[in-house]
Write an enzyme that holds these catalytic residues in place. Structure first.
Site, PDB file in Angstrom:
ATOM      1  N   SER A  58      47.733 -12.175  21.741  1.00  0.00           N
ATOM      2  CA  SER A  58      47.148 -11.522  22.907  1.00  0.00           C
ATOM      3  C   SER A  58      46.256 -10.354  22.460  1.00  0.00           C
ATOM      4  CB  SER A  58      48.261 -11.084  23.858  1.00  0.00           C
ATOM      5  OG  SER A  58      47.753 -10.697  25.112  1.00  0.00           O
ATOM      6  N   ASP A 112      46.167 -20.957  29.311  1.00  0.00           N
ATOM      7  CA  ASP A 112      46.574 -19.555  29.192  1.00  0.00           C
ATOM      8  C   ASP A 112      46.027 -18.736  30.356  1.00  0.00           C
ATOM      9  OD1 ASP A 112      46.905 -16.810  28.342  1.00  0.00           O
ATOM     10  OD2 ASP A 112      47.110 -17.550  26.290  1.00  0.00           O
ATOM     11  N   HIS A 132      51.131 -18.231  28.071  1.00  0.00           N
ATOM     12  CA  HIS A 132      50.369 -17.258  27.293  1.00  0.00           C
ATOM     13  C   HIS A 132      50.726 -17.411  25.822  1.00  0.00           C
ATOM     14  CE1 HIS A 132      48.053 -13.767  26.457  1.00  0.00           C
ATOM     15  NE2 HIS A 132      49.039 -12.913  26.350  1.00  0.00           N
TER      16      HIS A 132
END
Length: 514
Positions: free
Chosen positions: A227, A453, A483
């Site tokens: 991320s 995602d 995610h």
């Protein structure tokens, strides 16, 4: 995690407490000021601090290994490398395989920005057991986070009120209230964290990582970024391309977008995830308890949120489930397909007038523990984003953009658009419209994108590949939900990543796992 910083959580500290935390790590950096020569004092890990999320000390590893913690000194101000220092909290699990096979340390950043690596790595340590065969697994609290000179803003009681506010205003009075409340939060950050706020940018954290590489004794930085950790990894590669070892970027932030473009991309990403959730529920052989068709599921959610605008329902006493808290909880549940069952349960209960499950999901997003204490993830998230991002958006800017956001997502459009005001009147100017991750001369970097995602849409992986520069990135696609890709436990993804990190075998660029 990349939900707007306005919707994250924090913990209280006074200016005096911040000062004491900073001074505890301050010093002259050693006799000669060479921080790269410092020796880390590894010891057993304590329970996570309140700022790290609280809880118990990490459990022993399978096979009898233990987690060890240490504090690394880093310059408070990297423009004055021999000046005052702060402490950067580290955690590691030593390699489980023979010393002759050890490659070095593998440093993790799990995202946020604002997430504590010291508390997160042990929670997911078993997921990376295969990598521990040849690496010491290492993570850290980036500056401003957890135990690393944490940014501090409001008290737990104030944050309870903060997260109950109407974050999707419908008229001028509500807009004024939201902006004023944002300014109040940001003023508290400046009051309680004045010394650290100018020094929490992603560039500062990347420089900390290169110091960490040296202190850990590694010629190259071997890295796993997830991320926001992909942005940090890209910035590191830009600053220190010759120091990049084997690096993986998973759940990739688009480095070419400004904050507005990023928020709009997230609106599309979360809407796609919601569409997929609704389709999954209604396509199963058993009856979907929250709707007859995918559109029916989404219509009922929209009606619930509309009803909560005027009449919240009981949540976790004494708090009620508001429209904002429900939207926040729904967003949290879309981060992983594993959470979809909790979303279904939470919606079922909410339709019956019970908001506990959706509020628990919202609390998880905001970093609130069951005892009502908040981690500092919202404070850190806001501080890092506002240090990085140059644009400062007004309520008028958001109002003009609302039609575009609503077209991207009827459910999340307003929610994400109004998050753009989170840096209003921030005490420190932002650095740039977007990060520079160009890294000519870097070793190959494996870039992993997930087509489903919600938080870092798949298109960001391709943009990262292009921005790193010709011949740097190796692209891997996962056709899945949630995610990130590696933590989905997909055998194809994990096999490709493990082969690269453990044996240096790059997958063919463009490989697709489904």
């Amino acid at each position: 995690m990349a939900i707007p910083s306005r919707l994250r959580a924090a913990a209280l500290a006074t200016s005096a407490l911040l000062l004491s935390a900073l001074l505890a790590g301050c010093g002259d950096g050693g006799k000669d000021g060479d921080l790269s020569a410092q020796k880390l004092d590894w010891k057993g890990c304590p329970a996570p601090s309140e700022a790290e999320g609280g809880g118990t000390a990490p459990s022993p590893l399978p096979g009898g290994g233990t987690w060890q913690c240490a504090t690394m000194k880093a310059p408070l101000d990297w423009s004055k490398p021999k000046g005052d220092t702060i402490g950067i909290a580290l955690i590691r699990a030593k390699a489980s395989g023979p010393a002759s096979k050890r490659i070095g340390s593998l440093v993790f950043n799990f995202g946020g920005p604002g997430g504590s690596g010291v508390s997160t790595l042990p929670a997911f340590g078993e997921d990376y057991a295969a990598l521990r065969a040849r690496y010491d697994l290492v993570s850290f609290d980036p500056r401003g986070v957890g135990r690393s000179a944490p940014v501090k803003c409001e008290s737990d009681a104030q944050l309870d009120v903060y997260f109950q506010q109407d974050a999707t205003p419908d008229n001028s009075a509500e807009r004024t209230a939201l902006v004023n409340r944002t300014k109040q939060f940001n003023a508290a950050c400046e009051k309680n964290s004045r010394q650290i706020l100018p020094h929490v940018s992603t560039t500062d954290a990347a420089r900390d990582m290169d110091l960490m590489r040296q202190v850990l004794g590694d010629a190259k930085l071997h890295y796993f970024g997830i991320s926001y950790g992909t942005e940090l990894g890209g910035v590191y590669a830009h600053l220190f391309p010759r120091n990049v070892g084997r690096a993986v970027l998973d759940a990739v932030v688009d480095p070419t977008q400004n904050p507005e473009e990023s928020a709009l991309g997230q609106a599309k990403g979360f809407q796609l995830a919601l569409d997929n959730f609704a389709e999954d529920c209604t396509s199963k052989t058993s009856e979907c308890p929250i709707g007859n068709t995918a559109q029916d599921v989404k219509d009922r959610i929209a009606k619930l949120l509309n009803d909560l605008e005027n009449k919240p329902i009981p949540g976790i006493p004494p708090r009620q489930l508001t429209q904002t808290a429900a939207t926040n909880g729904i967003a949290q549940s879309l981060y992983s397909k594993d959470f979809w069952e909790y979303l279904t349960e939470g919606l079922e209960q909410a339709y019956e007038g019970d908001g506990k499950v959706l509020m628990l999901l919202s609390d998880s997003m905001n970093g609130r523990s069951e005892n009502g204490e908040y981690s500092n993830i919202t404070a850190a998230n806001t501080a890092i984003n506002c240090a990085d991002e140059k644009p400062r958006y007004t309520a008028d800017d958001v109002q003009r953009k609302l039609p575009e956001f609503r077209a991207a997502s009827p459910l999340f459009g307003d929610y994400l658009a109004w998050g753009m005001v989170s840096c209003t009147d921030w005490a420190v100017p932002g650095a740039a419209d977007h990060p520079d991750v160009s890294a000519p001369g870097s070793a190959p970097i494996l870039v992993v994108g997930n087509t489903g995602d919600p938080a870092t849409p798949y298109e960001g992986a391709k943009k990262m590949v292009e921005a790193l520069g010709k011949g740097v990135a190796v692209e891997l696609t996962y056709k899945g939900q949630g995610h990130g890709a590696y933590d989905s436990k997909d055998a194809c993804v994990q096999s490709a990543v493990n082969a690269y990190l453990l044996d240096g075998k790059e997958p063919q660029t463009g490989t697709v796992c489904s």
